[in-house]
Motif scaffolding. Structure first.
Motif, PDB file in Angstrom:
ATOM      1  N   GLN A 291       0.846  -1.185   0.000  1.00  0.00           N
ATOM      2  CA  GLN A 291       0.000   0.000   0.000  1.00  0.00           C
ATOM      3  C   GLN A 291       0.888   1.244   0.000  1.00  0.00           C
ATOM      4  O   GLN A 291       2.018   1.209   0.505  1.00  0.00           O
ATOM      5  CB  GLN A 291      -0.900   0.018   1.235  1.00  0.00           C
ATOM      6  CG  GLN A 291      -1.841  -1.157   1.312  1.00  0.00           C
ATOM      7  CD  GLN A 291      -2.654  -1.191   2.587  1.00  0.00           C
ATOM      8  OE1 GLN A 291      -2.348  -0.495   3.553  1.00  0.00           O
ATOM      9  NE2 GLN A 291      -3.725  -1.969   2.598  1.00  0.00           N
TER      10      GLN A 291
ATOM     11  N   TYR B 242       0.841   5.472   0.896  1.00  0.00           N
ATOM     12  CA  TYR B 242       0.161   6.548   1.609  1.00  0.00           C
ATOM     13  C   TYR B 242       0.905   7.859   1.398  1.00  0.00           C
ATOM     14  O   TYR B 242       2.122   7.869   1.169  1.00  0.00           O
ATOM     15  CB  TYR B 242       0.120   6.256   3.120  1.00  0.00           C
ATOM     16  CG  TYR B 242      -0.710   5.064   3.502  1.00  0.00           C
ATOM     17  CD1 TYR B 242      -0.216   3.777   3.379  1.00  0.00           C
ATOM     18  CD2 TYR B 242      -1.998   5.223   3.987  1.00  0.00           C
ATOM     19  CE1 TYR B 242      -0.974   2.671   3.728  1.00  0.00           C
ATOM     20  CE2 TYR B 242      -2.777   4.126   4.340  1.00  0.00           C
ATOM     21  CZ  TYR B 242      -2.254   2.863   4.206  1.00  0.00           C
ATOM     22  OH  TYR B 242      -3.022   1.779   4.545  1.00  0.00           O
TER      23      TYR B 242
ATOM     24  N   GLN C 252       1.430  11.642   3.339  1.00  0.00           N
ATOM     25  CA  GLN C 252       1.216  12.435   4.543  1.00  0.00           C
ATOM     26  C   GLN C 252       1.697  13.860   4.269  1.00  0.00           C
ATOM     27  O   GLN C 252       2.880  14.095   4.088  1.00  0.00           O
ATOM     28  CB  GLN C 252       1.957  11.840   5.742  1.00  0.00           C
ATOM     29  CG  GLN C 252       1.678  12.548   7.056  1.00  0.00           C
ATOM     30  CD  GLN C 252       2.338  11.838   8.232  1.00  0.00           C
ATOM     31  OE1 GLN C 252       3.327  11.134   8.086  1.00  0.00           O
ATOM     32  NE2 GLN C 252       1.794  12.022   9.433  1.00  0.00           N
TER      33      GLN C 252
ATOM     34  N   GLY D  20       2.204  18.188   8.713  1.00  0.00           N
ATOM     35  CA  GLY D  20       1.225  18.463   9.744  1.00  0.00           C
ATOM     36  C   GLY D  20      -0.036  17.643   9.663  1.00  0.00           C
ATOM     37  O   GLY D  20      -0.946  17.808  10.483  1.00  0.00           O
TER      38      GLY D  20
ATOM     39  N   HIS E 166      -2.107  13.699   8.584  1.00  0.00           N
ATOM     40  CA  HIS E 166      -2.030  12.282   8.878  1.00  0.00           C
ATOM     41  C   HIS E 166      -1.933  11.512   7.564  1.00  0.00           C
ATOM     42  O   HIS E 166      -2.260  12.046   6.489  1.00  0.00           O
ATOM     43  CB  HIS E 166      -3.262  11.837   9.676  1.00  0.00           C
ATOM     44  CG  HIS E 166      -4.562  12.114   8.977  1.00  0.00           C
ATOM     45  ND1 HIS E 166      -5.203  13.317   9.048  1.00  0.00           N
ATOM     46  CD2 HIS E 166      -5.328  11.326   8.178  1.00  0.00           C
ATOM     47  CE1 HIS E 166      -6.313  13.276   8.355  1.00  0.00           C
ATOM     48  NE2 HIS E 166      -6.410  12.086   7.802  1.00  0.00           N
ATOM     49  N   PRO E 167      -1.468  10.263   7.607  1.00  0.00           N
ATOM     50  CA  PRO E 167      -1.338   9.490   6.364  1.00  0.00           C
ATOM     51  C   PRO E 167      -2.697   9.282   5.698  1.00  0.00           C
ATOM     52  O   PRO E 167      -3.691   8.990   6.371  1.00  0.00           O
ATOM     53  CB  PRO E 167      -0.743   8.167   6.832  1.00  0.00           C
ATOM     54  CG  PRO E 167      -0.093   8.473   8.136  1.00  0.00           C
ATOM     55  CD  PRO E 167      -0.950   9.531   8.761  1.00  0.00           C
TER      56      PRO E 167
ATOM     57  N   PHE F 164      -4.462   7.126   2.526  1.00  0.00           N
ATOM     58  CA  PHE F 164      -4.301   5.990   1.624  1.00  0.00           C
ATOM     59  C   PHE F 164      -4.370   6.445   0.173  1.00  0.00           C
ATOM     60  O   PHE F 164      -5.270   7.194  -0.219  1.00  0.00           O
ATOM     61  CB  PHE F 164      -5.396   4.965   1.914  1.00  0.00           C
ATOM     62  CG  PHE F 164      -5.448   3.806   0.953  1.00  0.00           C
ATOM     63  CD1 PHE F 164      -6.481   3.687   0.039  1.00  0.00           C
ATOM     64  CD2 PHE F 164      -4.466   2.836   0.986  1.00  0.00           C
ATOM     65  CE1 PHE F 164      -6.539   2.603  -0.827  1.00  0.00           C
ATOM     66  CE2 PHE F 164      -4.513   1.747   0.114  1.00  0.00           C
ATOM     67  CZ  PHE F 164      -5.553   1.636  -0.788  1.00  0.00           C
TER      68      PHE F 164
ATOM     69  N   GLN G 284      -3.533   0.407  -3.317  1.00  0.00           N
ATOM     70  CA  GLN G 284      -3.043  -0.914  -2.923  1.00  0.00           C
ATOM     71  C   GLN G 284      -2.754  -1.720  -4.182  1.00  0.00           C
ATOM     72  O   GLN G 284      -3.541  -1.722  -5.126  1.00  0.00           O
ATOM     73  CB  GLN G 284      -4.074  -1.644  -2.068  1.00  0.00           C
ATOM     74  CG  GLN G 284      -3.668  -3.070  -1.707  1.00  0.00           C
ATOM     75  CD  GLN G 284      -4.579  -3.704  -0.689  1.00  0.00           C
ATOM     76  OE1 GLN G 284      -4.405  -3.498   0.509  1.00  0.00           O
ATOM     77  NE2 GLN G 284      -5.549  -4.468  -1.155  1.00  0.00           N
TER      78      GLN G 284
ATOM     79  N   PHE H  45       4.722   7.059   2.003  1.00  0.00           N
ATOM     80  CA  PHE H  45       5.056   5.811   2.687  1.00  0.00           C
ATOM     81  C   PHE H  45       4.538   4.618   1.899  1.00  0.00           C
ATOM     82  O   PHE H  45       3.410   4.648   1.397  1.00  0.00           O
ATOM     83  CB  PHE H  45       4.405   5.753   4.073  1.00  0.00           C
ATOM     84  CG  PHE H  45       4.908   6.762   5.061  1.00  0.00           C
ATOM     85  CD1 PHE H  45       4.199   7.923   5.308  1.00  0.00           C
ATOM     86  CD2 PHE H  45       6.078   6.531   5.769  1.00  0.00           C
ATOM     87  CE1 PHE H  45       4.649   8.847   6.234  1.00  0.00           C
ATOM     88  CE2 PHE H  45       6.527   7.456   6.702  1.00  0.00           C
ATOM     89  CZ  PHE H  45       5.819   8.618   6.938  1.00  0.00           C
TER      90      PHE H  45
ATOM     91  N   LEU I 186       0.555  -3.661   8.001  1.00  0.00           N
ATOM     92  CA  LEU I 186       0.674  -2.752   9.144  1.00  0.00           C
ATOM     93  C   LEU I 186       2.101  -2.272   9.407  1.00  0.00           C
ATOM     94  O   LEU I 186       2.348  -1.585  10.391  1.00  0.00           O
ATOM     95  CB  LEU I 186       0.104  -3.398  10.422  1.00  0.00           C
ATOM     96  CG  LEU I 186      -1.332  -3.897  10.329  1.00  0.00           C
ATOM     97  CD1 LEU I 186      -1.713  -4.644  11.597  1.00  0.00           C
ATOM     98  CD2 LEU I 186      -2.276  -2.726  10.100  1.00  0.00           C
TER      99      LEU I 186
ATOM    100  N   PHE J 271       5.191   0.003   8.107  1.00  0.00           N
ATOM    101  CA  PHE J 271       5.426   1.120   7.205  1.00  0.00           C
ATOM    102  C   PHE J 271       6.909   1.280   6.900  1.00  0.00           C
ATOM    103  O   PHE J 271       7.761   1.083   7.774  1.00  0.00           O
ATOM    104  CB  PHE J 271       4.906   2.417   7.826  1.00  0.00           C
ATOM    105  CG  PHE J 271       3.429   2.601   7.687  1.00  0.00           C
ATOM    106  CD1 PHE J 271       2.552   1.823   8.417  1.00  0.00           C
ATOM    107  CD2 PHE J 271       2.923   3.534   6.807  1.00  0.00           C
ATOM    108  CE1 PHE J 271       1.182   1.979   8.280  1.00  0.00           C
ATOM    109  CE2 PHE J 271       1.553   3.693   6.654  1.00  0.00           C
ATOM    110  CZ  PHE J 271       0.685   2.916   7.386  1.00  0.00           C
ATOM    111  N   GLY J 272       7.201   1.648   5.648  1.00  0.00           N
ATOM    112  CA  GLY J 272       8.554   2.017   5.301  1.00  0.00           C
ATOM    113  C   GLY J 272       8.920   3.339   5.958  1.00  0.00           C
ATOM    114  O   GLY J 272       8.078   4.011   6.560  1.00  0.00           O
ATOM    115  N   ALA J 273      10.185   3.725   5.804  1.00  0.00           N
ATOM    116  CA  ALA J 273      10.682   4.935   6.452  1.00  0.00           C
ATOM    117  C   ALA J 273      10.102   6.208   5.835  1.00  0.00           C
ATOM    118  O   ALA J 273      10.107   7.258   6.467  1.00  0.00           O
ATOM    119  CB  ALA J 273      12.198   4.975   6.393  1.00  0.00           C
TER     120      ALA J 273
END
Lengths: 105, 114
Positions: free
Chosen positions: A33, A35, A37, A40, A42-43, A45, A48, A88, A93, A95-97
């Protein structure tokens, strides 16, 4: 969870240029998946990918899942200031860096 | 996809105290997830909360430090206990959106411990 490694950590892009961020795993992924962000925020989506070799497009964003299902990429063409943020990849569940993108106008 | 209301959005707390973060979902969901995002870092899963059973914690996170409640299918709380400055982070709740919808996140709680 399945560990995913993501490069580069930072991407400074001239407006109008293209760039790619990569996600890799040492094990076969059931899905991947992506995402976004915003600073300031939130991630959120994006998409997928499930199938080997799958390619999906969302306007200027192209997402690919590798044939071996161990890597994935996000390619953005003609970068705009609205593309600023951290992208990301994630699997199960984990997540990459993230790749933090800044854009020079 | 689900809509999540998370509060508080931010707080500044004294070390040694506790803060409870709430997440309310606009639909019934089986599992809720709690993440921590330290400044400039990625998201780290703290625990998975199922209604009617104890939360499942990831390695490095324990119930005494991060107790979780899940009283029904639309609500969960995460408490950050006996806080220290190292707990300063953004805490996010999340729910799954089904096969093709990924995970939806709350707006996050930005916690600063002084």
């Amino acid at each position: 969870g399945q560990q995913v490694m993501q490069i580069p950590q930072y991407q400074h892009v001239q407006e109008g240029e293209d760039f790619t961020t990569y996600c890799n795993s040492s094990t076969t992924l059931s899905n991947i998946q992506w995402y976004k962000q915003r600073p300031g925020g939130h991630p959120v989506f994006l998409i997928q990918l499930v199938k080997s070799g799958e390619v999906k497009k969302q306007k200027r964003l192209t997402f690919q899942f590798g044939e071996a299902k161990k890597n994935s990429s996000l390619h953005i063409t003609a970068t705009q200031t609205t593309d600023v943020g951290t992208y990301f990849c994630a699997s199960k569940l984990s997540f990459g860096a993230g790749t933090t993108v800044t854009v020079r106008a | 996809s689900a809509v999540i209301s998370q509060k508080p959005s931010r707080d500044i707390c004294q070390r040694g105290t506790s803060l409870t973060i709430q997440c309310q979902v606009d639909s019934q969901v089986t599992m809720m997830f709690w993440y921590r995002q330290q400044p400039g870092q990625s998201l780290t899963l703290i625990a998975t909360a199922n209604q009617g059973s104890e939360a499942t914690y990831e390695s490095g996170f324990v119930i005494d430090k991060f107790p979780i409640s899940r009283p029904n299918l639309t609500f969960s709380t995460l408490t950050v206990s006996n806080m220290s400055p190292e707990d300063s982070s953004i805490y996010l709740c999340s729910v799954g959106g089904g096969a093709n919808y990924g995970y939806t996140f709350g707006s996050g709680t930005r916690l600063t411990v002084v």
